[in-house]
Design a protein around this motif. Structure first.
Motif, PDB file in Angstrom:
ATOM      1  N   HIS A   1       4.971  13.267   3.732  1.00 17.11           N
ATOM      2  CA  HIS A   1       5.701  12.608   2.640  1.00 17.11           C
ATOM      3  C   HIS A   1       5.152  11.199   2.536  1.00 17.11           C
ATOM      4  O   HIS A   1       4.431  10.737   3.435  1.00 17.11           O
ATOM      5  N   GLY A   2       5.499  10.499   1.477  1.00 16.53           N
ATOM      6  CA  GLY A   2       4.893   9.185   1.264  1.00 16.53           C
ATOM      7  C   GLY A   2       5.875   8.035   1.378  1.00 16.53           C
ATOM      8  O   GLY A   2       7.097   8.217   1.315  1.00 16.53           O
ATOM      9  N   HIS A   3       5.317   6.857   1.578  1.00 16.28           N
ATOM     10  CA  HIS A   3       6.100   5.621   1.533  1.00 16.28           C
ATOM     11  C   HIS A   3       5.330   4.584   0.719  1.00 16.28           C
ATOM     12  O   HIS A   3       4.093   4.571   0.730  1.00 16.28           O
ATOM     13  N   ASN A   4       6.066   3.709   0.062  1.00 15.34           N
ATOM     14  CA  ASN A   4       5.476   2.528  -0.550  1.00 15.34           C
ATOM     15  C   ASN A   4       5.681   1.381   0.426  1.00 15.34           C
ATOM     16  O   ASN A   4       6.757   0.802   0.498  1.00 15.34           O
ATOM     17  N   TYR A   5       4.671   1.099   1.202  1.00 14.75           N
ATOM     18  CA  TYR A   5       4.774   0.083   2.248  1.00 14.75           C
ATOM     19  C   TYR A   5       4.567  -1.314   1.667  1.00 14.75           C
ATOM     20  O   TYR A   5       3.773  -1.504   0.739  1.00 14.75           O
ATOM     21  N   VAL A   6       5.255  -2.269   2.250  1.00 14.35           N
ATOM     22  CA  VAL A   6       5.015  -3.679   1.938  1.00 14.35           C
ATOM     23  C   VAL A   6       4.680  -4.372   3.261  1.00 14.35           C
ATOM     24  O   VAL A   6       5.430  -4.250   4.244  1.00 14.35           O
ATOM     25  N   LEU A   7       3.545  -5.049   3.273  1.00 14.37           N
ATOM     26  CA  LEU A   7       3.074  -5.736   4.483  1.00 14.37           C
ATOM     27  C   LEU A   7       3.108  -7.243   4.251  1.00 14.37           C
ATOM     28  O   LEU A   7       2.573  -7.730   3.261  1.00 14.37           O
TER      29      LEU A   7
ATOM     30  N   PHE B   1       0.851  -1.196   0.000  1.00 10.74           N
ATOM     31  CA  PHE B   1       0.000   0.000   0.000  1.00 10.74           C
ATOM     32  C   PHE B   1       0.882   1.239   0.000  1.00 10.74           C
ATOM     33  O   PHE B   1       2.059   1.194   0.369  1.00 10.74           O
ATOM     34  N   CYS B   2       0.309   2.341  -0.484  1.00 13.89           N
ATOM     35  CA  CYS B   2       0.994   3.624  -0.504  1.00 13.89           C
ATOM     36  C   CYS B   2       0.271   4.550   0.446  1.00 13.89           C
ATOM     37  O   CYS B   2      -0.958   4.594   0.445  1.00 13.89           O
ATOM     38  N   ALA B   3       1.030   5.266   1.258  1.00 13.04           N
ATOM     39  CA  ALA B   3       0.385   6.176   2.201  1.00 13.04           C
ATOM     40  C   ALA B   3       1.351   7.285   2.573  1.00 13.04           C
ATOM     41  O   ALA B   3       2.564   7.156   2.409  1.00 13.04           O
ATOM     42  N   SER B   4       0.779   8.381   3.063  1.00 17.04           N
ATOM     43  CA  SER B   4       1.625   9.472   3.537  1.00 17.04           C
ATOM     44  C   SER B   4       1.525   9.558   5.057  1.00 17.04           C
ATOM     45  O   SER B   4       0.585   9.038   5.665  1.00 17.04           O
ATOM     46  N   HIS B   5       2.526  10.181   5.635  1.00 18.77           N
ATOM     47  CA  HIS B   5       2.472  10.441   7.076  1.00 18.77           C
ATOM     48  C   HIS B   5       3.433  11.569   7.429  1.00 18.77           C
ATOM     49  O   HIS B   5       4.240  12.016   6.622  1.00 18.77           O
ATOM     50  N   ARG B   6       3.283  12.020   8.649  1.00 17.39           N
ATOM     51  CA  ARG B   6       4.285  12.914   9.242  1.00 17.39           C
ATOM     52  C   ARG B   6       4.496  12.422  10.665  1.00 17.39           C
ATOM     53  O   ARG B   6       3.528  12.248  11.423  1.00 17.39           O
TER      54      ARG B   6
ATOM     55  N   LYS C   1      -8.959 -17.244  12.111  1.00 21.34           N
ATOM     56  CA  LYS C   1      -9.497 -18.416  12.820  1.00 21.34           C
ATOM     57  C   LYS C   1      -8.819 -19.708  12.356  1.00 21.34           C
ATOM     58  O   LYS C   1      -8.666 -20.645  13.130  1.00 21.34           O
ATOM     59  N   ASN C   2      -8.488 -19.761  11.072  1.00 21.97           N
ATOM     60  CA  ASN C   2      -7.794 -20.948  10.559  1.00 21.97           C
ATOM     61  C   ASN C   2      -6.310 -20.703  10.662  1.00 21.97           C
ATOM     62  O   ASN C   2      -5.764 -19.860   9.969  1.00 21.97           O
ATOM     63  N   GLY C   3      -5.648 -21.449  11.541  1.00 21.72           N
ATOM     64  CA  GLY C   3      -4.264 -21.148  11.841  1.00 21.72           C
ATOM     65  C   GLY C   3      -4.219 -20.014  12.850  1.00 21.72           C
ATOM     66  O   GLY C   3      -5.251 -19.540  13.339  1.00 21.72           O
ATOM     67  N   GLU C   4      -2.992 -19.578  13.150  1.00 23.58           N
ATOM     68  CA  GLU C   4      -2.812 -18.551  14.177  1.00 23.58           C
ATOM     69  C   GLU C   4      -1.853 -17.498  13.638  1.00 23.58           C
ATOM     70  O   GLU C   4      -0.818 -17.845  13.042  1.00 23.58           O
ATOM     71  N   LEU C   5      -2.175 -16.235  13.858  1.00 27.25           N
ATOM     72  CA  LEU C   5      -1.278 -15.174  13.394  1.00 27.25           C
ATOM     73  C   LEU C   5       0.089 -15.341  14.057  1.00 27.25           C
ATOM     74  O   LEU C   5       0.187 -15.466  15.286  1.00 27.25           O
ATOM     75  N   HIS C   6       1.131 -15.353  13.262  1.00 25.34           N
ATOM     76  CA  HIS C   6       2.477 -15.559  13.788  1.00 25.34           C
ATOM     77  C   HIS C   6       3.313 -14.293  13.722  1.00 25.34           C
ATOM     78  O   HIS C   6       4.085 -13.999  14.643  1.00 25.34           O
ATOM     79  N   GLU C   7       3.180 -13.550  12.614  1.00 24.12           N
ATOM     80  CA  GLU C   7       4.090 -12.418  12.425  1.00 24.12           C
ATOM     81  C   GLU C   7       3.466 -11.363  11.525  1.00 24.12           C
ATOM     82  O   GLU C   7       2.817 -11.696  10.528  1.00 24.12           O
ATOM     83  N   VAL C   8       3.693 -10.111  11.878  1.00 28.24           N
ATOM     84  CA  VAL C   8       3.403  -8.988  10.989  1.00 28.24           C
ATOM     85  C   VAL C   8       4.727  -8.314  10.686  1.00 28.24           C
ATOM     86  O   VAL C   8       5.442  -7.888  11.605  1.00 28.24           O
ATOM     87  N   LYS C   9       5.068  -8.267   9.402  1.00 23.52           N
ATOM     88  CA  LYS C   9       6.304  -7.604   8.984  1.00 23.52           C
ATOM     89  C   LYS C   9       5.921  -6.436   8.088  1.00 23.52           C
ATOM     90  O   LYS C   9       5.147  -6.603   7.147  1.00 23.52           O
ATOM     91  N   LEU C  10       6.416  -5.258   8.418  1.00 24.50           N
ATOM     92  CA  LEU C  10       6.046  -4.074   7.648  1.00 24.50           C
ATOM     93  C   LEU C  10       7.303  -3.361   7.161  1.00 24.50           C
ATOM     94  O   LEU C  10       8.114  -2.900   7.972  1.00 24.50           O
ATOM     95  N   PHE C  11       7.437  -3.307   5.853  1.00 27.05           N
ATOM     96  CA  PHE C  11       8.545  -2.578   5.234  1.00 27.05           C
ATOM     97  C   PHE C  11       8.095  -1.154   4.959  1.00 27.05           C
ATOM     98  O   PHE C  11       7.106  -0.948   4.261  1.00 27.05           O
ATOM     99  N   GLU C  12       8.834  -0.183   5.492  1.00 24.02           N
ATOM    100  CA  GLU C  12       8.551   1.212   5.168  1.00 24.02           C
ATOM    101  C   GLU C  12       9.370   1.630   3.948  1.00 24.02           C
ATOM    102  O   GLU C  12       9.006   2.525   3.210  1.00 24.02           O
ATOM    103  N   SER C  13      10.490   0.961   3.768  1.00 23.49           N
ATOM    104  CA  SER C  13      11.312   1.154   2.577  1.00 23.49           C
ATOM    105  C   SER C  13      12.031  -0.175   2.346  1.00 23.49           C
ATOM    106  O   SER C  13      11.864  -1.121   3.120  1.00 23.49           O
ATOM    107  N   GLU C  14      12.806  -0.242   1.295  1.00 19.99           N
ATOM    108  CA  GLU C  14      13.498  -1.492   1.013  1.00 19.99           C
ATOM    109  C   GLU C  14      14.420  -1.902   2.156  1.00 19.99           C
ATOM    110  O   GLU C  14      14.617  -3.083   2.427  1.00 19.99           O
TER     111      GLU C  14
END
Ligand code: NI
Length: 141
Positions: free
Chosen positions: A39-45, A10-15, A113-126
């Motif tokens: 300013h913006g970032h191209n996030y990878v989730l 996703f693409c989003a801006s923030h300050r 519900k199927n399986g269990e959440l193990h990890e959230v990884k969020l790239f703000e940049s490469e």
């Protein structure tokens, strides 16, 4: 136990700023991300779920269903948005990658519900990313 990951973008801006800091302290703390007009970032989730393989399907879960869940709960709410003002689950939060990942975890955790959440990884940049596995005790708000 096997781990299955869905990657979304996703693409989003923030300050980044803390209203309790002086302008100077905000600038030294947050650097470029403190730019007054944002300013913006191209996030990878990347969302990883763990579970056992269902012998009847050969799968842990239906990836289409996982994709739909993440799109509805997260991506549709943040893509092409200003993270400081447009996103209900980031109100009153400094929208760092750390905080975004924690809130994404908190939203998805009870809904998977199927399986269990193990990890959230969020790239703000490469080169910059955060990894969250949740906490075992209640986090103070
Ligand atoms: Ni930034």
């Amino acid at each position: 136990m096997i781990y299955i990951t869905r990657r979304l973008e996703f693409c989003a801006s923030h300050r980044l700023f803390n209203p309790n800091f002086t302008d100077e302290k905000n600038e030294t703390t947050f650097g470029l991300c403190n730019n007054p007009n944002g300013h913006g970032h191209n996030y990878v989730l990347e969302v990883t779920v763990k579970g056992e393989v269902d012998p009847e399907t050969g799968m842990v879960l239906d990836l289409k269903a996982l994709k739909k869940l993440i799109n509805e709960e997260i991506i549709d709410k943040v893509d092409h948005k200003n993270l400081n003002v447009d996103v209900d689950f980031l109100q009153d939060v400094i929208p760092t990658a750390e905080n975004i990942a924690i809130h994404i975890w908190d939203i998805l955790k009870p809904k998977i519900k199927n399986g269990e959440l193990h990890e959230v990884k969020l790239f703000e940049s490469e080169r910059n990313f955060v990894v969250y596995h949740g906490v075992s005790v209640e986090r103070p708000h």
